[in-house]
Design a protein around this motif. Structure first.
Motif, PDB file in Angstrom:
ATOM      1  N   ASP A 164      19.223 -32.607 -17.092  1.00  0.00           N
ATOM      2  CA  ASP A 164      20.469 -32.059 -17.634  1.00  0.00           C
ATOM      3  C   ASP A 164      20.343 -31.770 -19.123  1.00  0.00           C
ATOM      4  N   ARG A 165      19.734 -32.690 -19.855  1.00  0.00           N
ATOM      5  CA  ARG A 165      19.566 -32.498 -21.290  1.00  0.00           C
ATOM      6  C   ARG A 165      18.650 -31.309 -21.589  1.00  0.00           C
ATOM      7  N   VAL A 166      17.586 -31.161 -20.816  1.00  0.00           N
ATOM      8  CA  VAL A 166      16.660 -30.040 -21.020  1.00  0.00           C
ATOM      9  C   VAL A 166      17.347 -28.727 -20.688  1.00  0.00           C
ATOM     10  N   MET A 167      18.113 -28.691 -19.608  1.00  0.00           N
ATOM     11  CA  MET A 167      18.818 -27.469 -19.242  1.00  0.00           C
ATOM     12  C   MET A 167      19.857 -27.094 -20.300  1.00  0.00           C
ATOM     13  N   ASP A 168      20.517 -28.079 -20.879  1.00  0.00           N
ATOM     14  CA  ASP A 168      21.480 -27.794 -21.940  1.00  0.00           C
ATOM     15  C   ASP A 168      20.785 -27.255 -23.183  1.00  0.00           C
ATOM     16  N   ASP A 173      21.874 -20.105 -18.742  1.00  0.00           N
ATOM     17  CA  ASP A 173      21.620 -18.921 -17.935  1.00  0.00           C
ATOM     18  C   ASP A 173      21.011 -19.255 -16.568  1.00  0.00           C
ATOM     19  N   PHE A 174      20.778 -20.528 -16.289  1.00  0.00           N
ATOM     20  CA  PHE A 174      20.241 -20.921 -14.990  1.00  0.00           C
ATOM     21  C   PHE A 174      21.359 -20.933 -13.961  1.00  0.00           C
ATOM     22  N   VAL A 175      21.129 -20.263 -12.853  1.00  0.00           N
ATOM     23  CA  VAL A 175      22.092 -20.232 -11.759  1.00  0.00           C
ATOM     24  C   VAL A 175      21.412 -20.858 -10.551  1.00  0.00           C
ATOM     25  N   PRO A 176      21.956 -21.959 -10.049  1.00  0.00           N
ATOM     26  CA  PRO A 176      21.320 -22.586  -8.886  1.00  0.00           C
ATOM     27  C   PRO A 176      21.425 -21.678  -7.667  1.00  0.00           C
TER      28      PRO A 176
END
Length: 188
Positions: free
Chosen positions: A101-105, A110-113
């Protein structure tokens, strides 16, 4: 100590007179050359023998084997006595998969699961899958009922064959699922 018995009373060497006082190495080389000339055929036979070839291969193997020995390395090779960057095996500073979660933030939103859709399942395909699974489970279960194993095995084997054949016949293949000419078939 025991004195050696010398048959030359004058302490002169028997070869000194014949060679005119040359060095012992010259005498040895001359004697070896004479020996090699007189036994050339025997030496060639020994050189071509199986034992000589095995010895040569063994010597080459031993030569390659001992290129580096443990004694050639100092203790600092194993203990890293002068750390270059001051880090050890427990000083990992990267990100863990637990910190997703921290890396994605950090990298943006722009990441869409993926949203997988199963869609409409054809009834015939569902029936063939049920036949295949029931046939395999039935064959395995018929082993535990020895009195009816031949009858149950035949029935469930037929179910498994019909289910597998039906699924193979209905399979469209990979070329029919492409949407355009640039779709190479790679899926996530």
């Amino acid at each position: 100590m025991t004195d050696l018995n010398n048959s030359n009373d004058d302490e002169e060497r028997p070869n000194d007179a014949s060679h005119g006082g040359g060095s012992p190495m010259d005498d040895l080389d001359a004697a070896w050359a004479e020996f090699a000339d007189s036994h050339a055929d025997d030496l060639k036979a020994v050189e071509r023998s199986r034992s000589a070839k095995r010895f040569e291969k063994h010597a080459q193997r031993r030569e390659k084997e001992a290129l580096l020995s443990i004694d050639d390395l100092d203790q600092g090779t194993f203990t890293n006595d002068a750390p270059a960057n001051g880090r050890g095996p427990r000083d990992f500073t990267g990100s863990s998969w637990l910190d997703t979660d921290r890396v994605m933030d950090r990298y943006g939103d722009d990441f869409v699961p993926p949203n997988p859709e199963i869609g409409h399942v054809k009834l015939s395909k569902l029936v063939f899958w049920i036949l295949l699974v029931a046939g395999v489970i039935g064959i395995i279960a018929s082993v535990f009922v020895p009195a009816l194993a031949s009858i149950l095995g035949s029935i469930f084997g037929l179910c498994a064959l019909v289910g597998a054949a039906g699924l193979i016949v209905q399979h469209k293949g990979h070329r029919e699922t492409r949407t355009d000419e640039f779709d190479d078939g790679a899926r996530v």
